[in-house]
Design an enzyme around this catalytic site. Structure first.
Site, PDB file in Angstrom:
ATOM      1  N   HIS A 169       1.032   5.082   1.305  1.00  0.00           N
ATOM      2  CA  HIS A 169       0.259   6.106   2.384  1.00  0.00           C
ATOM      3  C   HIS A 169       1.114   7.488   2.302  1.00  0.00           C
ATOM      4  O   HIS A 169       2.099   7.300   2.434  1.00  0.00           O
ATOM      5  CB  HIS A 169       0.222   5.245   3.702  1.00  0.00           C
ATOM      6  CG  HIS A 169      -0.653   5.938   4.811  1.00  0.00           C
ATOM      7  ND1 HIS A 169      -1.767   6.017   4.921  1.00  0.00           N
ATOM      8  CD2 HIS A 169       0.024   6.774   5.811  1.00  0.00           C
ATOM      9  CE1 HIS A 169      -2.078   7.030   5.678  1.00  0.00           C
ATOM     10  NE2 HIS A 169      -1.180   7.382   6.211  1.00  0.00           N
ATOM     11  N   ASN A 228       0.858  -1.198  -0.058  1.00  0.00           N
ATOM     12  CA  ASN A 228      -0.179  -0.005   0.099  1.00  0.00           C
ATOM     13  C   ASN A 228       0.926   1.243   0.140  1.00  0.00           C
ATOM     14  O   ASN A 228       1.756   1.068   0.673  1.00  0.00           O
ATOM     15  CB  ASN A 228      -1.026   0.026   1.190  1.00  0.00           C
ATOM     16  CG  ASN A 228      -1.988   1.179   1.459  1.00  0.00           C
ATOM     17  OD1 ASN A 228      -2.435   1.586   0.271  1.00  0.00           O
ATOM     18  ND2 ASN A 228      -1.725   1.840   2.625  1.00  0.00           N
ATOM     19  N   LEU A 237      -4.484  -1.492  10.343  1.00  0.00           N
ATOM     20  CA  LEU A 237      -4.636  -0.322   9.193  1.00  0.00           C
ATOM     21  C   LEU A 237      -3.245   0.461   9.261  1.00  0.00           C
ATOM     22  O   LEU A 237      -2.681   1.173  10.058  1.00  0.00           O
ATOM     23  CB  LEU A 237      -5.754   0.702   9.642  1.00  0.00           C
ATOM     24  CG  LEU A 237      -6.065   2.016   8.643  1.00  0.00           C
ATOM     25  CD1 LEU A 237      -6.474   1.428   7.213  1.00  0.00           C
ATOM     26  CD2 LEU A 237      -6.876   2.676   9.391  1.00  0.00           C
TER      27      LEU A 237
HETATM   28  C1  GRF Z   1      -2.443   8.909  -2.616  1.00  0.00           C
HETATM   29  O1  GRF Z   1      -2.153  10.241  -1.872  1.00  0.00           O
HETATM   30  C2  GRF Z   1      -1.987   7.686  -1.880  1.00  0.00           C
HETATM   31  O2  GRF Z   1      -1.000   7.794  -1.166  1.00  0.00           O
HETATM   32  C3  GRF Z   1      -3.090   7.503  -0.884  1.00  0.00           C
HETATM   33  O3  GRF Z   1      -4.424   7.947  -1.681  1.00  0.00           O
HETATM   34  C4  GRF Z   1      -4.035   8.851  -2.749  1.00  0.00           C
HETATM   35  C5  GRF Z   1      -4.305   8.259  -3.968  1.00  0.00           C
HETATM   36  O4  GRF Z   1      -4.267   8.981  -4.973  1.00  0.00           O
HETATM   37  N1  GRF Z   1      -3.183   6.111  -0.351  1.00  0.00           N
HETATM   38  P1  GRF Z   1      -4.470   8.518  -6.604  1.00  0.00           P
HETATM   39  O5  GRF Z   1      -5.999   7.883  -6.751  1.00  0.00           O
HETATM   40  O6  GRF Z   1      -3.269   7.427  -6.964  1.00  0.00           O
HETATM   41  O7  GRF Z   1      -4.205   9.757  -7.423  1.00  0.00           O
END
Ligand code: GRF
Length: 220
Positions: free
Chosen positions: A112, A110, A147
């Site tokens: 984040h 993931n 999470l």
């Molecule tokens: C990003 O900031 C990512 O870190 C977070 O959600 C956002 C997703 O943006 N988990 P995108 O849909 O990839 O433009």
């Protein structure tokens, strides 16, 4: 010829991180095959991007399921049918049932937007500003039932400046995310980054701290 490394992406939103993965592949920096983009939102931008790029898509609505666990089990069953080697959560805005994700631990990452373990959950940019932090950043981690709590693989940092408000900070960090995620995914696809006994390994040796990602390069 070796079989290409197979990636499934889960995304709920605009999909700019997925777009960054596609762009890295198109530049020849990420030798992978995108086998599926799945979403909990039929109108997710990520799905539209996937269709344009000829990547198979799947949209399932949580409203069609009795509870979170049954939705998650259905979703992950469908994802498994695409036989991915790695699942990439790129803006997948749901907490995933622990039972549904258990078979994927070590094969799911993931991205984040914080320097984990700081600011798990939402509104990370606002929280970094409110705390008066001198720097902010993004993390890519292996997903576990906790999470935003799984072992962190790599982080990229940016200084927080006097002109930063929440939106500007988010935009500046997003550009950094777009280099961090493809770099980490390339490392996993090459077999360099693994999860062993709950610890992230690079080239067979466990990390003491997350890798630092600068200009698309990872270092200890
Ligand atoms: C990003 O900031 C990512 O870190 C977070 O959600 C956002 C997703 O943006 N988990 P995108 O849909 O990839 O433009």
């Amino acid at each position: 010829m070796t079989t290409p490394f197979r990636i499934a992406v889960l995304a709920s939103g605009r999909g700019s991180n997925f777009a960054a993965l596609l762009a890295a592949r198109d530049r020849g920096e990420l030798p992978v095959e995108f086998v599926l983009v799945a979403s909990d939102k039929a109108d997710a931008g990520a799905l539209a991007l996937a269709r344009e790029a000829g990547v198979p898509t799947l949209a399932l609505s949580p409203r069609d399921y009795a509870d979170r666990a049954s939705f998650d089990h259905a979703l992950f069953e469908r994802v498994a049918e695409a036989k991915p080697d790695l699942l990439v959560l790129a803006g997948f805005m749901r907490i995933i049932d622990g039972g549904a994700l258990a078979p994927w631990v070590g094969r799911m990452v993931n991205i984040h937007p914080s320097l984990l373990p700081k600011y798990r959950g939402l509104h990370t940019h606002r929280r970094a500003l409110a705390a008066g932090d001198a720097e902010h950043g993004a993390s890519v981690h292996f997903v576990t039932a906790e999470l935003d709590g799984g072992p962190v693989i790599a982080q990229a940092r940016i200084p927080i400046g006097p002109d930063d408000d929440e939106q500007r900070l988010a935009e500046r960090l997003l550009a950094v995310e777009h280099r961090l995620l493809p770099t980490v995914v390339a490392g996993i696809a090459a077999g360099r980054i693994t999860l062993r006994d709950g610890r992230v390994n690079l080239d067979g040796a466990p990390l003491d701290a997350p890798l630092d990602c600068r200009e698309g390069k990872l270092s200890r």
